[in-house]
Motif scaffolding. Structure first.
Motif, short mmCIF file in Angstrom:
data_model
loop_
_atom_site.label_atom_id
_atom_site.label_comp_id
_atom_site.label_asym_id
_atom_site.label_seq_id
_atom_site.Cartn_x
_atom_site.Cartn_y
_atom_site.Cartn_z
N GLU A 78 42.88 33.57 50.68
CA GLU A 78 42.18 32.87 49.60
C GLU A 78 40.90 33.58 49.20
O GLU A 78 40.18 34.11 50.03
CB GLU A 78 41.86 31.45 50.07
N MET A 79 40.65 33.56 47.89
CA MET A 79 39.37 34.01 47.36
C MET A 79 38.81 32.89 46.49
O MET A 79 39.47 32.43 45.56
CB MET A 79 39.52 35.28 46.52
N ASP A 80 37.59 32.42 46.81
CA ASP A 80 37.03 31.30 46.07
C ASP A 80 36.15 31.79 44.93
O ASP A 80 36.02 33.00 44.68
CB ASP A 80 36.26 30.36 47.00
N LYS A 81 35.52 30.84 44.22
CA LYS A 81 34.73 31.18 43.03
C LYS A 81 33.51 32.03 43.36
O LYS A 81 32.97 32.71 42.49
CB LYS A 81 34.29 29.89 42.33
N GLY A 82 33.07 32.00 44.63
CA GLY A 82 31.92 32.80 45.03
C GLY A 82 32.30 34.19 45.54
O GLY A 82 31.43 34.94 46.00
N GLY A 83 33.59 34.52 45.48
CA GLY A 83 34.04 35.82 45.96
C GLY A 83 34.21 35.91 47.46
O GLY A 83 34.36 37.00 48.02
N LYS A 84 34.21 34.75 48.14
CA LYS A 84 34.40 34.72 49.58
C LYS A 84 35.88 34.57 49.92
O LYS A 84 36.62 33.93 49.17
CB LYS A 84 33.58 33.59 50.21
N TYR A 85 36.26 35.14 51.07
CA TYR A 85 37.67 35.17 51.44
C TYR A 85 37.95 34.29 52.66
O TYR A 85 37.07 34.04 53.49
CB TYR A 85 38.11 36.61 51.76
N SER A 104 40.10 33.97 59.70
CA SER A 104 39.01 34.91 59.50
C SER A 104 38.47 34.79 58.08
O SER A 104 39.19 34.40 57.16
CB SER A 104 39.50 36.34 59.75
N ASP A 105 37.18 35.13 57.92
CA ASP A 105 36.60 35.21 56.58
C ASP A 105 36.60 36.64 56.06
O ASP A 105 36.05 36.92 54.98
CB ASP A 105 35.18 34.64 56.56
N LEU A 106 37.20 37.56 56.81
CA LEU A 106 37.34 38.98 56.45
C LEU A 106 35.97 39.64 56.23
O LEU A 106 35.87 40.64 55.53
CB LEU A 106 38.21 39.15 55.20
N ALA A 107 34.92 39.07 56.82
CA ALA A 107 33.58 39.63 56.66
C ALA A 107 32.86 39.77 57.99
O ALA A 107 32.20 40.78 58.24
CB ALA A 107 32.76 38.76 55.71
N ASP A 108 32.98 38.77 58.86
CA ASP A 108 32.24 38.76 60.12
C ASP A 108 33.22 38.54 61.27
O ASP A 108 33.83 37.47 61.38
CB ASP A 108 31.19 37.66 60.09
N LEU A 109 33.37 39.55 62.11
CA LEU A 109 34.29 39.44 63.25
C LEU A 109 33.91 38.31 64.18
O LEU A 109 34.76 37.67 64.80
CB LEU A 109 34.33 40.77 64.01
#
Length: 273
Positions: A78-85, A104-109
């Protein structure tokens, strides 16, 4: 009666009390199944929700067989309106009755969560989840079902230092349903009930005792699952109408009126599948 997740213990009642009340905003939802391994693309657009962006949207992929691999299922990308996954993947191939999941948010392990759900024993479900880089930061739950009831317990790392778990139980017999949960060290009790008066009409109620929301409660009636009215203790009245225009095209409209303040809000949701 099959075991359910702990958070779903009151679900029979909350479906009447909480689901399908679009009382603010305008939303367009679309879902399209593709021929690429059964992949499904879901889109949600919040129309006129933000002054900076007139049509903030959210895109969600579900990939049952990603790149032809039958061992793993991507339940959500998923990608939301804020560009977060958000990424949620799982497999049920590791062991009979065992489902292994990764989030996962694909940003912070350090925010990656791994977990498993075991349902290989009849009428029993066990679920555990923890951070990938910090296994001691965990949550778990156990639910067990018998013919007319489901009971469960939910806990986290506080249990190791003498904390108390959350408890819940639900009963379902004929047209009658009731549940109660005890949380926050047995300081907050929430009760739900539902009565199916006819095959088309359901009545539901909820009440909370203890905690910040002590005294909160609501009553709701649903007809055919399409027409709903809810009254809450804060003197708000919500109503909702769901209409299937044609196969795959649904309109959901709702309104909320605050008797004490005299404020009114309304919303509309269009769904295309």
């Amino acid at each position: 009666m099959a075991p359910v997740k702990f958070d779903d213990i009151p679900k029979v009642a909350t479906e009447v009390l909480a689901d399908d009340y679009q009382t603010s905003g305008y939303v367009l939802k679309a879902k399209q199944k593709t021929s690429w391994g059964g992949a499904v693309l879901s889109t949600q657009v919040d129309v006129l929700a933000d002054d900076k962006c007139a049509t903030p949207s959210k895109l969600t992929w579900k990939l049952p067989v990603p790149f032809g691999c039958p061992f793993i299922c991507v339940d959500k990308l998923e990608m939301d309106k804020g560009g977060k996954y958000k990424l949620e993947a799982s497999t049920e191939k590791a062991y009979p009755g065992l489902k292994v999941e990764v989030k996962s948010d694909l940003a912070d392990l350090n925010k990656t969560m791994v977990g498993c759900t075991y349902s290989g024993v009849k009428n029993l479900q066990v679920k555990m989840e923890h951070k990938l880089t910090k296994p001691q930061d965990f949550t778990g739950e156990v639910t067990y079902a018998c013919p007319v009831a489901v009971c469960g317990v939910k806990f986290n790392q506080a249990l190791l230092s003498g904390g108390l778990p959350d408890f819940g139980v639900r009963f379902l017999k004929g047209p009658f349903f009731a549940s109660i949960t005890a949380k926050e060290k047995l300081a907050v009790y929430t009760a739900h009930c539902m009565y199916q008066a006819t095959p088309e009409v359901k009545l539901a109620a909820s009440y909370q005792h203890g905690g910040k929301g002590s005294g909160n409660g609501s009553l709701a009636i649903s007809c055919k699952g399409l027409y709903k009215v809810k009254v809450s203790q804060d003197q708000t009245v919500c109503c909702s109408v769901k209409h299937s225009v044609t196969k795959g095209f649904t309109v959901l409209a709702g309104a909320k009126y605050g008797i004490a303040k005299g404020d009114l809000s309304y919303g509309l949701q269009l769904s295309v599948e």
